[in-house]
Motif scaffolding. Structure first.
Motif, PDB file in Angstrom:
ATOM      1  N   ARG A  35     -75.037  17.762  23.500  1.00 17.43           N
ATOM      2  CA  ARG A  35     -74.056  18.875  23.828  1.00 17.43           C
ATOM      3  C   ARG A  35     -75.265  19.615  24.692  1.00 17.43           C
ATOM      4  NH1 ARG A  35     -69.624  20.456  20.751  1.00 17.43           N
ATOM      5  NH2 ARG A  35     -68.261  18.715  20.579  1.00 17.43           N
ATOM      6  N   LEU A  36     -76.370  19.832  24.002  1.00 15.22           N
ATOM      7  CA  LEU A  36     -77.646  20.310  24.608  1.00 15.22           C
ATOM      8  C   LEU A  36     -78.084  19.918  25.971  1.00 15.22           C
ATOM      9  CD1 LEU A  36     -79.820  21.541  21.690  1.00 15.22           C
ATOM     10  CD2 LEU A  36     -77.944  22.664  23.001  1.00 15.22           C
ATOM     11  N   ASP A  37     -77.767  18.357  26.232  1.00 18.86           N
ATOM     12  CA  ASP A  37     -78.230  17.629  27.380  1.00 18.86           C
ATOM     13  C   ASP A  37     -77.388  18.278  28.534  1.00 18.86           C
ATOM     14  OD1 ASP A  37     -80.339  16.232  26.751  1.00 18.86           O
ATOM     15  OD2 ASP A  37     -79.212  14.645  25.919  1.00 18.86           O
ATOM     16  N   GLN A  38     -75.911  18.388  27.740  1.00 18.10           N
ATOM     17  CA  GLN A  38     -74.923  18.765  28.981  1.00 18.10           C
ATOM     18  C   GLN A  38     -75.172  20.427  29.324  1.00 18.10           C
ATOM     19  OE1 GLN A  38     -70.915  18.053  26.967  1.00 18.10           O
ATOM     20  NE2 GLN A  38     -71.362  15.755  27.218  1.00 18.10           N
ATOM     21  N   LEU A  39     -75.495  21.169  28.492  1.00 15.43           N
ATOM     22  CA  LEU A  39     -75.824  22.322  28.808  1.00 15.43           C
ATOM     23  C   LEU A  39     -76.922  22.424  29.609  1.00 15.43           C
ATOM     24  CD1 LEU A  39     -75.079  24.417  25.210  1.00 15.43           C
ATOM     25  CD2 LEU A  39     -73.694  24.357  27.294  1.00 15.43           C
ATOM     26  N   PHE A  40     -77.959  22.002  29.437  1.00 16.13           N
ATOM     27  CA  PHE A  40     -79.277  21.916  30.257  1.00 16.13           C
ATOM     28  C   PHE A  40     -79.163  21.471  31.552  1.00 16.13           C
ATOM     29  CE2 PHE A  40     -80.923  23.756  26.219  1.00 16.13           C
ATOM     30  CZ  PHE A  40     -82.012  24.254  26.632  1.00 16.13           C
ATOM     31  N   LEU A  41     -78.057  20.669  31.918  1.00 12.87           N
ATOM     32  CA  LEU A  41     -77.703  20.178  33.210  1.00 12.87           C
ATOM     33  C   LEU A  41     -77.583  21.464  33.929  1.00 12.87           C
ATOM     34  CD1 LEU A  41     -75.647  16.990  32.542  1.00 12.87           C
ATOM     35  CD2 LEU A  41     -78.136  17.131  33.325  1.00 12.87           C
ATOM     36  N   ASN A  42     -76.933  22.528  33.503  1.00 11.57           N
ATOM     37  CA  ASN A  42     -76.495  23.678  34.317  1.00 11.57           C
ATOM     38  C   ASN A  42     -77.460  24.883  33.817  1.00 11.57           C
ATOM     39  OD1 ASN A  42     -75.793  25.546  36.083  1.00 11.57           O
ATOM     40  ND2 ASN A  42     -73.624  25.562  35.474  1.00 11.57           N
ATOM     41  N   LYS A  43     -78.693  25.071  33.925  1.00  7.46           N
ATOM     42  CA  LYS A  43     -79.219  26.084  33.183  1.00  7.46           C
ATOM     43  C   LYS A  43     -78.954  27.575  33.631  1.00  7.46           C
ATOM     44  CE  LYS A  43     -83.557  23.260  32.333  1.00  7.46           C
ATOM     45  NZ  LYS A  43     -84.863  23.252  32.400  1.00  7.46           N
ATOM     46  N   ASP A  44     -78.253  27.740  34.756  1.00  3.16           N
ATOM     47  CA  ASP A  44     -77.922  28.985  35.159  1.00  3.16           C
ATOM     48  C   ASP A  44     -76.730  29.604  34.067  1.00  3.16           C
ATOM     49  OD1 ASP A  44     -79.181  28.924  37.368  1.00  3.16           O
ATOM     50  OD2 ASP A  44     -77.549  28.241  38.619  1.00  3.16           O
ATOM     51  N   GLN A  45     -76.212  28.807  33.322  1.00  5.94           N
ATOM     52  CA  GLN A  45     -74.935  29.179  32.548  1.00  5.94           C
ATOM     53  C   GLN A  45     -75.986  29.498  30.977  1.00  5.94           C
ATOM     54  OE1 GLN A  45     -72.512  26.118  30.690  1.00  5.94           O
ATOM     55  NE2 GLN A  45     -74.066  24.690  31.318  1.00  5.94           N
ATOM     56  N   LEU A  46     -76.990  29.131  30.963  1.00  6.28           N
ATOM     57  CA  LEU A  46     -77.913  29.599  29.611  1.00  6.28           C
ATOM     58  C   LEU A  46     -78.410  30.772  29.471  1.00  6.28           C
ATOM     59  CD1 LEU A  46     -80.299  26.429  29.267  1.00  6.28           C
ATOM     60  CD2 LEU A  46     -77.984  26.836  28.186  1.00  6.28           C
ATOM     61  N   LYS A  47     -78.768  31.483  30.654  1.00  5.73           N
ATOM     62  CA  LYS A  47     -79.166  33.137  30.882  1.00  5.73           C
ATOM     63  C   LYS A  47     -80.285  33.170  29.757  1.00  5.73           C
ATOM     64  CE  LYS A  47     -74.916  34.714  33.091  1.00  5.73           C
ATOM     65  NZ  LYS A  47     -73.823  35.745  32.715  1.00  5.73           N
ATOM     66  N   CYS A  48     -80.212  33.971  28.933  1.00  2.00           N
ATOM     67  CA  CYS A  48     -81.199  34.203  27.705  1.00  2.00           C
ATOM     68  C   CYS A  48     -80.608  33.482  26.616  1.00  2.00           C
ATOM     69  CB  CYS A  48     -81.261  35.572  27.315  1.00  2.00           C
ATOM     70  SG  CYS A  48     -82.269  35.977  25.927  1.00  2.00           S
ATOM     71  N   SER A  49     -81.209  32.395  25.925  1.00  2.00           N
ATOM     72  CA  SER A  49     -80.644  31.799  24.958  1.00  2.00           C
ATOM     73  C   SER A  49     -81.687  31.595  23.873  1.00  2.00           C
ATOM     74  CB  SER A  49     -80.406  30.364  25.304  1.00  2.00           C
ATOM     75  OG  SER A  49     -79.342  30.421  26.498  1.00  2.00           O
ATOM     76  N   ALA A  50     -81.162  31.238  22.615  1.00  2.00           N
ATOM     77  CA  ALA A  50     -81.924  31.312  21.356  1.00  2.00           C
ATOM     78  C   ALA A  50     -81.763  29.863  20.710  1.00  2.00           C
ATOM     79  CB  ALA A  50     -81.539  32.553  20.683  1.00  2.00           C
ATOM     80  N   MET A  51     -82.642  29.405  19.983  1.00  2.00           N
ATOM     81  CA  MET A  51     -82.657  28.131  19.225  1.00  2.00           C
ATOM     82  C   MET A  51     -82.860  28.731  17.890  1.00  2.00           C
ATOM     83  SD  MET A  51     -81.963  24.935  19.061  1.00  2.00           S
ATOM     84  CE  MET A  51     -82.023  24.111  20.534  1.00  2.00           C
ATOM     85  N   VAL A  52     -82.050  28.532  16.937  1.00  2.00           N
ATOM     86  CA  VAL A  52     -82.224  29.127  15.669  1.00  2.00           C
ATOM     87  C   VAL A  52     -82.171  27.837  14.791  1.00  2.00           C
ATOM     88  CG1 VAL A  52     -81.501  30.755  13.881  1.00  2.00           C
ATOM     89  CG2 VAL A  52     -80.850  31.076  16.337  1.00  2.00           C
ATOM     90  N   MET A  53     -83.372  27.947  13.718  1.00  2.00           N
ATOM     91  CA  MET A  53     -83.271  26.623  12.568  1.00  2.00           C
ATOM     92  C   MET A  53     -83.093  27.590  11.347  1.00  2.00           C
ATOM     93  SD  MET A  53     -85.964  23.864  11.840  1.00  2.00           S
ATOM     94  CE  MET A  53     -85.776  22.582  10.460  1.00  2.00           C
ATOM     95  N   PHE A  54     -81.774  27.083  10.677  1.00  3.97           N
ATOM     96  CA  PHE A  54     -81.609  27.833   9.310  1.00  3.97           C
ATOM     97  C   PHE A  54     -82.166  26.534   8.329  1.00  3.97           C
ATOM     98  CE2 PHE A  54     -78.530  30.422  11.916  1.00  3.97           C
ATOM     99  CZ  PHE A  54     -78.934  31.468  11.173  1.00  3.97           C
ATOM    100  N   ASP A  55     -82.865  27.183   7.301  1.00  9.35           N
ATOM    101  CA  ASP A  55     -83.195  26.285   6.106  1.00  9.35           C
ATOM    102  C   ASP A  55     -82.654  27.142   4.901  1.00  9.35           C
ATOM    103  OD1 ASP A  55     -84.977  24.034   5.112  1.00  9.35           O
ATOM    104  OD2 ASP A  55     -85.177  25.476   3.770  1.00  9.35           O
ATOM    105  N   LEU A  56     -81.788  26.145   4.211  1.00  5.62           N
ATOM    106  CA  LEU A  56     -80.928  26.833   3.050  1.00  5.62           C
ATOM    107  C   LEU A  56     -81.967  26.812   1.846  1.00  5.62           C
ATOM    108  CD1 LEU A  56     -78.266  27.874   2.005  1.00  5.62           C
ATOM    109  CD2 LEU A  56     -77.609  25.460   1.448  1.00  5.62           C
ATOM    110  N   ASP A  57     -82.138  28.087   1.451  1.00  7.56           N
ATOM    111  CA  ASP A  57     -82.990  28.509   0.183  1.00  7.56           C
ATOM    112  C   ASP A  57     -82.217  28.113  -0.901  1.00  7.56           C
ATOM    113  OD1 ASP A  57     -84.871  29.192   1.833  1.00  7.56           O
ATOM    114  OD2 ASP A  57     -84.341  31.372   1.841  1.00  7.56           O
ATOM    115  N   ASN A  58     -83.063  27.658  -2.061  1.00  7.69           N
ATOM    116  CA  ASN A  58     -82.399  27.604  -3.477  1.00  7.69           C
ATOM    117  C   ASN A  58     -81.383  26.214  -3.728  1.00  7.69           C
ATOM    118  OD1 ASN A  58     -83.763  29.880  -4.339  1.00  7.69           O
ATOM    119  ND2 ASN A  58     -82.127  31.296  -3.175  1.00  7.69           N
ATOM    120  N   LEU A  59     -81.480  25.184  -2.634  1.00  8.11           N
ATOM    121  CA  LEU A  59     -80.646  23.945  -2.886  1.00  8.11           C
ATOM    122  C   LEU A  59     -81.239  23.340  -3.870  1.00  8.11           C
ATOM    123  CD1 LEU A  59     -78.459  22.301  -2.013  1.00  8.11           C
ATOM    124  CD2 LEU A  59     -79.977  21.304  -0.478  1.00  8.11           C
TER     125      LEU A  59
END
Length: 998
Positions: free
Chosen positions: A587-611
């Motif tokens: 999905r990211l490969d497809q999105l980054f083919l047209n970077k104009d649509q990204l504008k300001c973007s954020a990559m967030v990595m969540f790590d579940l605590d207490n598992l």
């Protein structure tokens, strides 16, 4: 009808022979490429590489503990020798008198008992000892030996310490319990089974090599027992030398073998916990064998295969590099392999450099190479099964293919459009019969319909066919045609006729249901059956000239369902129904083919605590539910333009894009974090458990232009949170990211900085806000190193090398030396010394400091920095000795880092220094003035003086005086200098004028 006489080769035989040949070639190529193509050898090498990497990691960890923690005895050696020298000086005795003077030896031991306990705590070991050479001709030695079998937890009253060896009068004074094996002195009588090398080897090495420093004479002992009933231990010991060079004893630490085994978790070697770790001492090797003395081991393989053997031999000739096969001995019944990694415990050209220790990861061969062996067996079985099934399939398929054709020939021969078809046997070859039948029926439409219907009916799937003749405006169809297109029809014949108008209406209805067109031209339609269920059909048209159109239509519902199921399982995580890692990247490969649509973007990595807590406490089923709860929350509260994925057990990726501003995107992320924190997860005991997750954020395009880098940076930010304050969201910081490489590049520079004292101290005045007089100077370190510039860089490297104590000691002694040599300083002027919150001077250094700077003690203000989180024990000690001196405490940088209201309440300092972030622009910022006003209201009631640091303008200074601060510090009043800087008359007059206007 014309018959072609004669016999030909059977179609079944013509089909079977080439198909069987091709099948045999394919299975041979497949099996040979797997077994003989080197794939199994590569799998074996991969298995060895994985085992070797685990042994390397574990060796590096244990080696770091042995070298960087347990054997760092420099401070303790200095403290003990200093205490011994002071005791001897007080008695007017020499080191030589220790041998024959038990009372003198006891006094030295008593003077060093706290130093040995401090060494036990500091080195985090299970035991510490000091042995004096009191019986040089015999083996009875005076000494003290303390033990704490749980070095990771310390009791304030030393109740967790046991005395193994010490004179009874020392034990009584210390108030520490004696172990059941307690002895008043060391009995080092060597026997066949016990040699006490931990004492004799470093002691004799010191005598044999008088020019070598004691640090290079340190010795790591083999496992042994101090007494027959004692636990098994290993020790590191160094000789003690007098200033004259005479060796008078040994100092060392103990690590129990049980504690070391905890640091060698064999269950990490193999998933089924069948591996073992062996700590060995290299004793001999030749052209064929490498021999190790077994020191200690744990894990089932060692116990089952090697057992109580004293040595283990490894074959040197191996195809797997550092992984060797263990020579069969004792109870060994299987092939066993070991990966060896050597320790670097001794420097070159030292007495014990030839004693080479190694860590061996051991695994049985059938488990180490289990995957490749299973693959080999699987391939052989698969080849056999495929070959068997293939042969049966060839026979069955050729019969299925030829039987309908044979029956069709018979049917065509005797066909009548109005009578049932009857089959008869024939001795004519199939292909010749089919050609004759086609020739006989080419001009008869009814016969063509009958032939088409018979072929389709013989198929195992629902297939319909039709022929549209444009000139006659008629359509011939098979009986399944209407059934497949979802239209009720009562014609039970194998074929039928309909008019062109009805056919056109059917085709128009299908046109409205068109879903897709395949590359070869076939069209896929989605229709509803009589029950309203969705069905998929495929239609392919063939035009013959301008007059005829042939069509085949088939129901492919099951095929479509299976295909979509496979695609879903390929792209989605089955536990959470979120995208998996592969689909997320796609999905990211497809999105980054047209970077104009990204504008300001954020990559967030969540790590579940207490598992881990949920899994360990309630079981993995509840752990899975906990993961699904997190996934539902992410899907529910994620922004509209978001891609969500679960990439591993407790890690989730979220990519949001299309924002005009970073602030809006971060607001959406914060909202998700709050919703996660507010989500309650039900537990079996009817309790509700709050879901908690840590998150790292990286930004496009600010941090990176590719999603691979964004993922790496978000991962770094998330793990920074996991190691600081869990449950928070942290944005990527490039300076922190680059700090790792900075530490590696400058690891040796901190040693030069300390040893060569590459620094000096400058002093900045602290001015009384009432009369402008200099109240104190703050000692500020200035580096002379080309690599270490700022104090933050110095502390970062010192922390990474476990040298914060050396920095703390240098600061106290060198800052006071520089202050004592300042000229023009009034006798009442105070000195502010920066102290690291989680460090304090040893008892020996404190005594030396008090003695050397006795006249300045009451003028010292200990300023606690915000660089390190406070250690409650050390802060309490600082409060005690500042009170003893009549000195004071100051809380530095109030309002930032760890230094906030909680620290102010806990510390109760005499001075509070306001951080420059609050002082800056305070003359025009009412919010900053309000913060200062609240602090001053609190401190006035408690007699705490407030110091404003970082003053850079007159307006800031006037505002601070008007608000009521006690003292001022900053470049506007005076810059740091190596001499005692004075306040200019201009600034002095401005302070007095501001006071008159208050």
């Amino acid at each position: 009808m014309r018959h072609i006489k004669g016999k030909g080769t059977s179609m079944m035989r013509k089909l079977m022979i080439p198909m069987i040949v091709v099948l045999l070639l394919q299975t041979s190529l497949f099996g040979g490429s797997i077994i003989l193509g080197g794939i199994l050898d590569q799998m074996n090498q991969n298995a060895v590489d994985i085992l070797n990497e685990r042994v390397i990691n574990r060796k590096n960890y244990l080696e770091n503990e042995m070298i960087q923690r347990w054997s760092k005895l420099d401070d303790s050696v200095q403290s003990i020798q200093s205490a011994a020298s002071q005791t001897l000086a007080a008695k007017g005795a020499s080191y030589a008198e220790i041998e024959n003077n038990p009372a003198l030896a006891s006094e030295i031991l008593e003077a060093n008992s706290q130093n040995v306990i401090y060494m036990l705590r500091k080195q985090s070991v299970t035991g510490a000892f000091l042995i004096l050479d009191t019986d040089r001709a015999g083996d009875k030695k005076a000494g003290i030996y303390f033990r704490d079998l749980d070095p990771l937890s310390n009791a304030d009253d030393d109740s967790d310490i046991m005395v193994e060896v010490a004179p009874s009068e020392i034990t009584q004074k210390l108030g520490i319990s004696m172990d059941t094996n307690w002895s008043p002195q060391f009995d080092l009588t060597q026997t066949e089974n016990t040699t006490y090398d931990f004492y004799y080897k470093p002691y004799r090495a010191a005598q044999e090599y008088p020019d070598i420093q004691y640090g290079d004479l340190g010795y790591w002992s083999r496992p042994f027992r101090l007494s027959p009933n004692d636990i098994e231990i290993m020790t590191y010991s160094v000789p003690l030398r007098a200033e004259s060079g005479e060796t008078y004893g040994v100092l060392g630490v103990e690590i129990s073998t049980d504690y070391i085994k905890k640091l060698l978790p064999y269950d990490e070697i193999a998933n089924d916990k069948t591996g073992s770790y062996l700590l060995g001492l290299h004793t001999a090797d030749d052209s064929e064998m490498l021999v190790f003395e077994n020191l200690l081991a744990n894990g089932p393989v060692y116990k089952q295969q090697i057992g109580g053997e004293e040595t283990t031999s490894f074959a040197l000739q191996t195809q797997y590099g550092t992984c060797h096969q263990i020579q069969k001995q004792g109870n060994m019944t299987k092939d066993v392999y070991g990966c060896i990694q050597y320790f670097q415990l001794y420097n070159s050209n030292t007495p014990f450099v030839d004693e080479q220790w190694g860590l061996v990861g051991i695994l049985e061969g059938d488990r180490l190479f289990s995957f490749s062996e299973a693959m080999r067996k699987t391939v052989l079985i698969a080849v056999g099964i495929v070959l068997l099934i293939g042969l049966l399939s060839v026979v069955i398929m050729t019969r299925i293919v030829t039987s309908p054709i044979t029956q069709l020939v018979k049917k065509v021969r005797s066909s009548n459009p109005h009578l049932p078809v009857k089959f008869e046997r024939t001795r004519i070859a199939e292909i010749d019969e089919l050609a004759s039948a086609v020739e006989s029926l080419s001009s008869n439409v009814a016969e063509s319909a009958s032939r088409l219907s018979a072929i389709i009916e013989s198929a195992s799937v629902a297939i319909g066919a039709f022929e549209y003749r444009k000139d006659e405006k008629t359509v011939i169809y098979t009986k399944h045609f209407f059934e497949i297109v979802g239209i009720a029809h009562d014609n039970e014949k194998d074929y039928g006729y309909t008019d062109a108008d009805t056919f056109t209406q059917i085709m128009q209805g299908l046109k409205d249901c068109l879903e897709s067109i395949e590359p070869e031209g076939a069209k896929i339609y989605k229709i509803k059956d009589a029950l309203g269920q969705s069905q998929w059909v495929r239609m392919k048209l063939i035009e013959q000239g301008d007059n005829k159109i042939y069509g085949i239509i088939e129901n492919i519902t099951q095929e479509v369902i299976e295909k979509r199921k496979i695609e879903y399982e390929r792209d989605y995580d089955l536990l959470t129904n979120l995208l998996n890692r592969r689909a997320f990247y796609a999905r990211l490969d497809q999105l980054f083919l047209n970077k104009d649509q990204l504008k300001c973007s954020a990559m967030v990595m969540f790590d579940l605590d207490n598992l881990k807590y949920i899994n360990d406490t309630y079981g993995h089923d509840f752990g899975d539910q906990y993961i699904r709860c997190m996934a539902r929350t992410l899907k529910k509260y994620a922004p509209r333009r978001a891609v969500i994925s679960r990439v591993s057990g407790d890690e989730f990726y979220l990519f949001i894009y299309g924002y005009a501003q970073e602030a809006r995107a971060f607001s959406a992320i914060q909202n998700m974090r709050e919703q996660i924190s507010n989500t309650l997860f039900p537990l079996p005991d009817n309790a509700l458990f709050k879901v908690k997750a840590s998150a790292g954020v990286s930004w496009y395009p600010k941090d990176a232009n590719t999603y691979e880098e964004l993922i790496r940076f978000a991962d770094f930010a998330m793990y920074t949170v996991k190691h600081t304050v869990k449950g928070e969201v942290r944005q990527f910081d490039r300076n922190e990211y680059q700090a790792g490489s900075y530490i590696l590049e400058n690891s040796e520079e901190i040693n030069r900085f300390i040893e060569e004292k590459l620094f000096e101290y400058h002093f900045q005045p602290i001015v009384d806000a009432h009369d402008g007089k200099i109240f104190a100077y703050e000692a500020l370190i200035r580096s002379k190193s080309a690599s270490l510039i700022t104090p933050q860089e110095i502390l970062t490297l010192a922390r990474s090398q476990s040298k914060l104590y050396q920095i703390e000691r240098l600061t106290w002694f060198n800052a006071m030396d520089a202050f004592a040599n300042l000229e023009g300083v009034e006798g009442s002027c105070h000195i502010f010394i920066n102290s690291i919150a989680n460090q304090t001077l040893s008892l020996q250094d404190l005594a030396l400091f008090e003695k050397r700077y006795e006249r300045y003690l009451s003028r010292i203000v200990v300023e606690l920095t915000e660089e390190e989180k406070q250690n409650d024990v050390f802060v309490t000690l600082k409060k005690e000795y500042t009170k003893k001196w009549g000195a004071a405490l100051a809380l530095d940088d109030y309002g930032t880092g760890y230094n906030g209201e909680a620290m102010l309440l806990y510390l109760s300092p005499q001075y509070v220094k306001i951080d420059m972030s609050i002082v800056r622009d305070i003359d025009i910022d009412e919010d900053r003035q309000k913060i200062l006003s609240n602090l001053l209201s609190y401190t006035r009631e408690r007699g705490i003086q407030v110091i404003a640091e970082g003053v850079e303008t007159r307006s800031e200074m006037d505002t601070l005086i008007r608000c009521g601060v006690s003292y001022l510090q900053g470049y506007y009043l005076g810059e740091p200098a190596p001499h005692a800087a004075q306040i200019s008359n201009r600034v002095l007059n401005e302070i007095r004028q501001a006071q008159r206007e208050v």
